[in-house]
Structure formats: C-alpha cells, structure tokens
Design a protein around this motif. Structure first.
Motif, PDB file in Angstrom:
ATOM      1  N   GLU A 224       0.825  -1.205   0.000  1.00  0.00           N
ATOM      2  CA  GLU A 224       0.000   0.000   0.000  1.00  0.00           C
ATOM      3  C   GLU A 224       0.860   1.256   0.000  1.00  0.00           C
ATOM      4  O   GLU A 224       0.598   2.210  -0.749  1.00  0.00           O
ATOM      5  CB  GLU A 224      -0.920   0.016   1.226  1.00  0.00           C
ATOM      6  CG  GLU A 224      -1.796   1.264   1.309  1.00  0.00           C
ATOM      7  CD  GLU A 224      -2.541   1.386   2.631  1.00  0.00           C
ATOM      8  OE1 GLU A 224      -3.422   2.267   2.732  1.00  0.00           O
ATOM      9  OE2 GLU A 224      -2.254   0.604   3.561  1.00  0.00           O
ATOM     10  N   GLN A 225       1.889   1.261   0.812  1.00  0.00           N
ATOM     11  CA  GLN A 225       2.776   2.429   0.890  1.00  0.00           C
ATOM     12  C   GLN A 225       3.522   2.641  -0.424  1.00  0.00           C
ATOM     13  O   GLN A 225       3.667   3.775  -0.892  1.00  0.00           O
ATOM     14  CB  GLN A 225       3.759   2.242   2.046  1.00  0.00           C
ATOM     15  CG  GLN A 225       3.110   2.305   3.421  1.00  0.00           C
ATOM     16  CD  GLN A 225       4.027   1.813   4.526  1.00  0.00           C
ATOM     17  OE1 GLN A 225       5.035   1.145   4.285  1.00  0.00           O
ATOM     18  NE2 GLN A 225       3.681   2.136   5.769  1.00  0.00           N
ATOM     19  N   MET A 226       3.973   1.555  -1.028  1.00  0.00           N
ATOM     20  CA  MET A 226       4.686   1.671  -2.298  1.00  0.00           C
ATOM     21  C   MET A 226       3.756   2.142  -3.414  1.00  0.00           C
ATOM     22  O   MET A 226       4.177   2.905  -4.294  1.00  0.00           O
ATOM     23  CB  MET A 226       5.339   0.340  -2.663  1.00  0.00           C
ATOM     24  CG  MET A 226       6.505  -0.037  -1.770  1.00  0.00           C
ATOM     25  SD  MET A 226       7.302  -1.584  -2.292  1.00  0.00           S
ATOM     26  CE  MET A 226       8.489  -1.818  -0.969  1.00  0.00           C
ATOM     27  N   GLN A 227       2.513   1.674  -3.380  1.00  0.00           N
ATOM     28  CA  GLN A 227       1.544   2.131  -4.373  1.00  0.00           C
ATOM     29  C   GLN A 227       1.312   3.637  -4.231  1.00  0.00           C
ATOM     30  O   GLN A 227       1.227   4.361  -5.230  1.00  0.00           O
ATOM     31  CB  GLN A 227       0.226   1.375  -4.192  1.00  0.00           C
ATOM     32  CG  GLN A 227      -0.847   1.712  -5.228  1.00  0.00           C
ATOM     33  CD  GLN A 227      -0.480   1.249  -6.625  1.00  0.00           C
ATOM     34  OE1 GLN A 227       0.184   0.224  -6.776  1.00  0.00           O
ATOM     35  NE2 GLN A 227      -0.885   2.004  -7.639  1.00  0.00           N
ATOM     36  N   TRP A 228       1.201   4.107  -3.001  1.00  0.00           N
ATOM     37  CA  TRP A 228       1.042   5.554  -2.762  1.00  0.00           C
ATOM     38  C   TRP A 228       2.278   6.323  -3.219  1.00  0.00           C
ATOM     39  O   TRP A 228       2.165   7.364  -3.873  1.00  0.00           O
ATOM     40  CB  TRP A 228       0.787   5.805  -1.271  1.00  0.00           C
ATOM     41  CG  TRP A 228       0.775   7.262  -0.913  1.00  0.00           C
ATOM     42  CD1 TRP A 228      -0.251   8.150  -1.099  1.00  0.00           C
ATOM     43  CD2 TRP A 228       1.843   8.000  -0.325  1.00  0.00           C
ATOM     44  NE1 TRP A 228       0.114   9.408  -0.662  1.00  0.00           N
ATOM     45  CE2 TRP A 228       1.397   9.339  -0.175  1.00  0.00           C
ATOM     46  CE3 TRP A 228       3.128   7.678   0.099  1.00  0.00           C
ATOM     47  CZ2 TRP A 228       2.193  10.345   0.369  1.00  0.00           C
ATOM     48  CZ3 TRP A 228       3.931   8.668   0.649  1.00  0.00           C
ATOM     49  CH2 TRP A 228       3.465   9.985   0.775  1.00  0.00           C
TER      50      TRP A 228
ATOM     51  N   PRO B 258      14.170  -2.448  -1.381  1.00  0.00           N
ATOM     52  CA  PRO B 258      14.384  -1.692  -2.618  1.00  0.00           C
ATOM     53  C   PRO B 258      14.154  -2.498  -3.895  1.00  0.00           C
ATOM     54  O   PRO B 258      13.728  -1.938  -4.905  1.00  0.00           O
ATOM     55  CB  PRO B 258      15.852  -1.243  -2.503  1.00  0.00           C
ATOM     56  CG  PRO B 258      16.474  -2.195  -1.544  1.00  0.00           C
ATOM     57  CD  PRO B 258      15.404  -2.559  -0.577  1.00  0.00           C
ATOM     58  N   LEU B 259      14.419  -3.808  -3.869  1.00  0.00           N
ATOM     59  CA  LEU B 259      14.163  -4.603  -5.075  1.00  0.00           C
ATOM     60  C   LEU B 259      12.674  -4.603  -5.401  1.00  0.00           C
ATOM     61  O   LEU B 259      12.267  -4.414  -6.557  1.00  0.00           O
ATOM     62  CB  LEU B 259      14.662  -6.046  -4.893  1.00  0.00           C
ATOM     63  CG  LEU B 259      16.182  -6.279  -4.993  1.00  0.00           C
ATOM     64  CD1 LEU B 259      16.893  -5.833  -3.726  1.00  0.00           C
ATOM     65  CD2 LEU B 259      16.479  -7.754  -5.269  1.00  0.00           C
ATOM     66  N   ARG B 260      11.849  -4.811  -4.378  1.00  0.00           N
ATOM     67  CA  ARG B 260      10.401  -4.824  -4.594  1.00  0.00           C
ATOM     68  C   ARG B 260       9.898  -3.444  -5.004  1.00  0.00           C
ATOM     69  O   ARG B 260       9.033  -3.323  -5.871  1.00  0.00           O
ATOM     70  CB  ARG B 260       9.683  -5.299  -3.321  1.00  0.00           C
ATOM     71  CG  ARG B 260       8.163  -5.337  -3.434  1.00  0.00           C
ATOM     72  CD  ARG B 260       7.575  -6.412  -2.545  1.00  0.00           C
ATOM     73  NE  ARG B 260       7.971  -6.273  -1.159  1.00  0.00           N
ATOM     74  CZ  ARG B 260       7.225  -5.664  -0.225  1.00  0.00           C
ATOM     75  NH1 ARG B 260       6.044  -5.141  -0.550  1.00  0.00           N
ATOM     76  NH2 ARG B 260       7.623  -5.601   1.017  1.00  0.00           N
ATOM     77  N   MET B 261      10.457  -2.409  -4.400  1.00  0.00           N
ATOM     78  CA  MET B 261      10.016  -1.065  -4.765  1.00  0.00           C
ATOM     79  C   MET B 261      10.366  -0.755  -6.220  1.00  0.00           C
ATOM     80  O   MET B 261       9.554  -0.193  -6.963  1.00  0.00           O
ATOM     81  CB  MET B 261      10.613  -0.001  -3.858  1.00  0.00           C
ATOM     82  CG  MET B 261      10.178   1.413  -4.208  1.00  0.00           C
ATOM     83  SD  MET B 261      10.809   2.700  -3.104  1.00  0.00           S
ATOM     84  CE  MET B 261       9.642   2.572  -1.756  1.00  0.00           C
ATOM     85  N   MET B 262      11.561  -1.120  -6.648  1.00  0.00           N
ATOM     86  CA  MET B 262      11.948  -0.874  -8.031  1.00  0.00           C
ATOM     87  C   MET B 262      11.042  -1.638  -8.994  1.00  0.00           C
ATOM     88  O   MET B 262      10.687  -1.139 -10.064  1.00  0.00           O
ATOM     89  CB  MET B 262      13.410  -1.258  -8.248  1.00  0.00           C
ATOM     90  CG  MET B 262      14.403  -0.349  -7.534  1.00  0.00           C
ATOM     91  SD  MET B 262      14.525   1.312  -8.253  1.00  0.00           S
ATOM     92  CE  MET B 262      15.604   0.956  -9.654  1.00  0.00           C
ATOM     93  N   ASP B 263      10.634  -2.858  -8.606  1.00  0.00           N
ATOM     94  CA  ASP B 263       9.681  -3.616  -9.420  1.00  0.00           C
ATOM     95  C   ASP B 263       8.332  -2.925  -9.468  1.00  0.00           C
ATOM     96  O   ASP B 263       7.711  -2.812 -10.536  1.00  0.00           O
ATOM     97  CB  ASP B 263       9.520  -5.033  -8.860  1.00  0.00           C
ATOM     98  CG  ASP B 263      10.691  -5.944  -9.201  1.00  0.00           C
ATOM     99  OD1 ASP B 263      11.439  -5.617 -10.150  1.00  0.00           O
ATOM    100  OD2 ASP B 263      10.862  -6.965  -8.510  1.00  0.00           O
ATOM    101  N   LYS B 264       7.868  -2.445  -8.331  1.00  0.00           N
ATOM    102  CA  LYS B 264       6.573  -1.751  -8.266  1.00  0.00           C
ATOM    103  C   LYS B 264       6.574  -0.498  -9.150  1.00  0.00           C
ATOM    104  O   LYS B 264       5.557  -0.137  -9.739  1.00  0.00           O
ATOM    105  CB  LYS B 264       6.264  -1.355  -6.826  1.00  0.00           C
ATOM    106  CG  LYS B 264       5.918  -2.498  -5.905  1.00  0.00           C
ATOM    107  CD  LYS B 264       4.474  -2.927  -6.067  1.00  0.00           C
ATOM    108  CE  LYS B 264       4.086  -3.975  -5.041  1.00  0.00           C
ATOM    109  NZ  LYS B 264       2.685  -4.451  -5.267  1.00  0.00           N
TER     110      LYS B 264
END
Length: 290
Positions: free
Chosen positions: A261-265, A280-286
């Motif tokens: 949810e936070q990364m989507q925002w 950071p890997l997941r965030m870069m994917d998102k």
C-alpha cells in the motif's frame, strides 16, 4: 603583500607535506592549498539515475546480507539506486564505523573500545569485519552513481548522548572532505542540537537533513534547513502535504516505505520525493524500474 602571503602559505604547506609523507604514508594537502595554487580540486559528480529510491541500511532484507554491510551497499550500487543509507559510530581511537545499534554485538559501546578491540569481538553475519565509513565512501565513488546517506545516530546517554553523536558527525565530515566525496553524500541528523554542531564541519558542501513530524515546509525554511527527513508512519499517506515540500524547494525523504500500500502511494509522488525502504528490489519492481 598579497603575493608574500601566498608564498608563505605555500611554504607552510610544503613543510606539512614533507613532514607527513614517508614511503608508505601520505597526508593529502588541505583544500586551501589547491585554491591558492590555482589547481582546482577534483570532486567527482554522480551519474544521474532514473529513480529516487534509497536502500535503508543497504540491500539486506531481500538478499540475506547483514544490515550496513559492504555487500549490501554494493548491491544497492549494482541496482543503480539513488542512494543507500547507513548508520555511523565513533570508536575510542577515532575511527568512524558503520553499524546501527548503540552497542557492537550487543554489549560493547563504541566510544569505549578501539577499532581493533571491536573487530576482535567478531564479524558481521557474512564474515565481513566491522566496516569503516571510508570503505563505504570508496564503494560509492567507484560505483559512480549511487549516493551514500549517512545517518549520524541519535545516541542514548550511556552511549554518549548528543556530545558523542556530534563528535561522530564531525569526524565523518572530515573523512568526506578528505575523500573529496561531497557530491556523493548526505547527512541525516535527528536532533537539532547535533545538527548545529555538525553543520560547521560540513561547510555547506553537502545537504544535511532534520526530521520533525509536525514541521511543515515553512518551519524548515525558517530554520534554514533544506532537507526534511521523516518516518512515513508519522507523516501519513498525505499526497498534498508531500508535494508541498518540493514545491517550496525543501527536499523531502520518507523512510520505511515498506508495504504494498505504501509503495503504491509512493508511486504517485516518486518524481518529487525520495523513498527510503527496506525492500528496494520490490520497490523498483513496483515502480517498473527493474
């Protein structure tokens, strides 16, 4: 008179250099020497990257590397993240080391032990010795793109409190100057009393943050603080407020952006705000950047 002043300064610098040098020892000349001789010092500039993602304590949670390890930092550099955050302490013999907790391996305060004594107690989980800040700076300089955000830890009284934290920040600033790494670093400071002591050592060469959840852009501007660093849980998922900081020319970084949810925002404000995450890997994917 002016020429004589420069000549005397040059002579002094030469004496310092000769006294400090041996076959295996070299002490770099001070900044003013280059300024007076007309030979400009070289300060490398990081290559631009396509993100504002910052690895919290390096890339550790998704890789198995220890927090604040050289291996975790190298992974952040390999990913070409905007920055990697780390935490620092000062040893009894004046070495700036990279570690999060106030005590090394649970029971030794950094100010009470030399670097050699700390290393003798044990290594990080992957076998690395306790990292030095200068080693971290070398990694980002060699990488050429990822910056190093250095957290000058807020210490408890037993660990030395504000006075010890201030000494740590000042010692770290000296290392950054010696490494000519001013364009590759930022300082994160959690207390104004510490920030006020560290700022003179920084010499306005790189940004220094402060965080107070209740502060708005005007509060930072009034205190001449160009960078707000806040915990997302305290800040809230407030898009309008987040965008008000860069609109008022105050850099904003938010830390522990970790859930989906936070990364989507964050995706909606990623061009304006720096996102510090344990994943950071997941965030870069998102963000569609890996």
């Amino acid at each position: 008179m002016k020429k004589l002043k420069y000549l005397l300064m040059a002579c002094c610098a030469a004496c310092v250099w000769l006294a400090a040098c041996s076959d295996d020892d070299y002490e770099p000349l001070p900044d003013w020497w280059w300024e007076q001789t007309g030979e400009p010092a070289v300060y490398p500039e990081p290559e631009p990257v396509d993100n504002k993602v910052v690895a919290h304590r390096g890339c550790y949670a998704e890789t198995g590397f220890p927090q604040n390890s050289v291996a975790g930092l190298k992974k952040a550099v390999e990913m070409k993240l905007f920055a990697s955050e780390c935490d620092i302490h000062l040893t009894k013999d004046g070495k700036v080391v990279v570690y999060h907790d106030d005590y090394y391996l649970g029971n030794t305060c950094f100010k009470d032990a030399t670097y050699a004594e700390l290393c003798a107690k044990g290594t990080l989980a992957n076998g690395e010795k306790l990292p030095l800040l200068e080693e971290f700076i070398d990694v980002v300089l060699e990488g050429g793109c990822t910056q190093l955000w250095i957290d000058v830890k807020t210490l408890g009284d037993e660990a030395g409190g504000n006075a010890e934290a201030s000494r740590t920040g000042i010692a770290a600033a000296q290392i950054v100057h010696e490494k000519r790494a001013k364009n590759f670093v930022g300082f994160i400071v959690g207390r104004l009393a510490i920030r006020d002591k560290v700022i003179p050592a920084v010499r306005s060469a790189w940004p220094v943050s402060y965080g107070a959840a209740a502060y708005e852009p005007g509060d930072f501007i009034a205190r001449d603080i160009p960078w707000a660093n806040m915990k997302l849980a305290d800040f809230g998922l407030d898009t309008k407020r987040a965008k008000s900081f860069p609109e008022n020319k105050v850099r904003l970084s938010l830390w522990q952006i970790d859930t989906d949810e936070q990364m989507q925002w964050y995706q909606g404000i990623r061009s304006d705000v720096y996102g510090i995450t344990n994943y950071p890997l997941r965030m870069m994917d998102k963000l569609g950047l890996r």
